[in-house]
Design an enzyme around this catalytic site. Structure first.
Site, PDB file in Angstrom:
ATOM      1  N   ASP A  31       0.910  -1.155   0.159  1.00 27.88           N
ATOM      2  CA  ASP A  31       0.136   0.037  -0.109  1.00 27.88           C
ATOM      3  C   ASP A  31       0.879   1.225  -0.088  1.00 27.88           C
ATOM      4  OD1 ASP A  31      -3.094   0.417   1.164  1.00 27.88           O
ATOM      5  OD2 ASP A  31      -1.918   2.092   1.088  1.00 27.88           O
ATOM      6  N   ASN A  88     -12.517  -3.113   3.007  1.00 30.22           N
ATOM      7  CA  ASN A  88     -13.869  -2.062   3.024  1.00 30.22           C
ATOM      8  C   ASN A  88     -14.943  -2.338   1.797  1.00 30.22           C
ATOM      9  OD1 ASN A  88     -12.537  -0.952   5.148  1.00 30.22           O
ATOM     10  ND2 ASN A  88     -11.021   0.190   4.140  1.00 30.22           N
ATOM     11  N   GLN A  95     -14.666   2.879   1.469  1.00 30.24           N
ATOM     12  CA  GLN A  95     -13.995   2.107   0.432  1.00 30.24           C
ATOM     13  C   GLN A  95     -13.747   3.262  -0.433  1.00 30.24           C
ATOM     14  OE1 GLN A  95     -16.105  -0.967  -1.629  1.00 30.24           O
ATOM     15  NE2 GLN A  95     -14.401  -1.364  -2.948  1.00 30.24           N
ATOM     16  N   VAL A  97     -11.439   2.634  -3.538  1.00 25.84           N
ATOM     17  CA  VAL A  97     -10.968   1.973  -4.845  1.00 25.84           C
ATOM     18  C   VAL A  97     -12.258   0.757  -5.038  1.00 25.84           C
ATOM     19  CG1 VAL A  97      -9.492   0.899  -6.164  1.00 25.84           C
ATOM     20  CG2 VAL A  97      -8.433   2.493  -4.486  1.00 25.84           C
ATOM     21  N   HIS A 101     -10.277  -5.691  -2.736  1.00 26.59           N
ATOM     22  CA  HIS A 101      -9.036  -5.710  -2.096  1.00 26.59           C
ATOM     23  C   HIS A 101      -8.957  -5.751  -0.596  1.00 26.59           C
ATOM     24  CE1 HIS A 101     -10.289  -1.413  -1.928  1.00 26.59           C
ATOM     25  NE2 HIS A 101      -9.498  -1.343  -1.003  1.00 26.59           N
ATOM     26  N   HIS A 103      -6.771  -5.709   2.603  1.00 33.60           N
ATOM     27  CA  HIS A 103      -5.521  -4.873   3.238  1.00 33.60           C
ATOM     28  C   HIS A 103      -5.070  -5.980   4.383  1.00 33.60           C
ATOM     29  CE1 HIS A 103      -6.820  -0.574   2.652  1.00 33.60           C
ATOM     30  NE2 HIS A 103      -7.906  -1.112   2.481  1.00 33.60           N
TER      31      HIS A 103
HETATM   32  P1  AMP Z   1      -9.988   1.314   0.385  1.00 34.45           P
HETATM   33  O1  AMP Z   1     -10.011   2.635   1.420  1.00 34.45           O
HETATM   34  O2  AMP Z   1     -10.228   0.186   1.151  1.00 34.45           O
HETATM   35  O3  AMP Z   1     -10.567   1.466  -0.856  1.00 34.45           O
HETATM   36  O4  AMP Z   1      -8.249   1.346   0.217  1.00 34.45           O
HETATM   37  C1  AMP Z   1      -7.650   1.578  -0.904  1.00 34.45           C
HETATM   38  C2  AMP Z   1      -6.066   1.562  -0.543  1.00 34.45           C
HETATM   39  O5  AMP Z   1      -5.393   1.603  -1.737  1.00 34.45           O
HETATM   40  C3  AMP Z   1      -5.561   2.721   0.392  1.00 34.45           C
HETATM   41  O6  AMP Z   1      -5.048   2.100   1.619  1.00 34.45           O
HETATM   42  C4  AMP Z   1      -4.648   3.451  -0.300  1.00 34.45           C
HETATM   43  O7  AMP Z   1      -3.731   3.741   0.184  1.00 34.45           O
HETATM   44  C5  AMP Z   1      -4.097   2.436  -1.470  1.00 34.45           C
HETATM   45  N1  AMP Z   1      -3.665   2.817  -2.854  1.00 34.45           N
HETATM   46  C6  AMP Z   1      -4.212   3.783  -3.586  1.00 34.45           C
HETATM   47  N2  AMP Z   1      -3.603   3.878  -4.754  1.00 34.45           N
HETATM   48  C7  AMP Z   1      -2.470   3.063  -4.516  1.00 34.45           C
HETATM   49  C8  AMP Z   1      -1.354   2.628  -5.331  1.00 34.45           C
HETATM   50  N3  AMP Z   1      -1.244   3.299  -6.586  1.00 34.45           N
HETATM   51  N4  AMP Z   1      -0.592   1.866  -4.838  1.00 34.45           N
HETATM   52  C9  AMP Z   1      -0.671   1.108  -3.920  1.00 34.45           C
HETATM   53  N5  AMP Z   1      -1.586   1.322  -2.994  1.00 34.45           N
HETATM   54  C10 AMP Z   1      -2.711   2.325  -3.378  1.00 34.45           C
END
Ligand code: AMP
Length: 115
Positions: A31, A88, A95, A97, A101, A103
């Protein structure tokens, strides 16, 4: 056609990531904003937006993601001290993205429940 998510762009190698593991079904990478000494994400290559869209046919894939989590946790030496696996789903869970996924966070002591 809708725009690719940032994770789809990582899968397609359009943007860099620190990849820890890859096979035909999934990808694991660190991350960019780690919440602990170890923080990586495990994602399916199949574009599933969240747990809400997980289908019966995805059951083996979901299980595979957890086996990869177990192997990486051991490789990164957090398996004995412990770690948290979080997904999430939707706005109340923050959430950001829309690509499923998990974490995996470890390397420090964490409180429960999370804030
Ligand atoms: P969520 O809030 O559960 O959707 O988590 C998305 C996660 O993706 C966050 O912890 C971000 O820090 C991580 N993230 C976003 N862009 C990138 C990226 N380019 N490379 C690695 N992690 C990322």
């Amino acid at each position: 056609m809708s725009e690719k998510t940032i994770f789809k762009r990582i899968i397609d190698k359009e943007i860099p990531a620190e990849i820890l593991y890859e096979d035909e079904r999934c990808l694991a990478f660190r991350d960019v904003r780690p919440q602990g000494p170890v923080h990586f994400l495990v994602i399916p290559k199949k574009e599933i937006p969240s747990v809400n869209e997980l289908a019966e046919e995805d059951a083996a894939l979901a299980g595979h993601l957890f086996v990869v989590i177990r192997k990486l946790a051991a490789e990164l030496q957090i398996h004995e001290t412990g770690y948290r696996v979080v997904t999430n789903c939707g706005p109340n869970a923050c959430q950001t993205v829309p690509h499923l996924h998990f974490h995996v966070i470890g390397g420090r002591s964490m409180s429960w429940p999370p804030g």
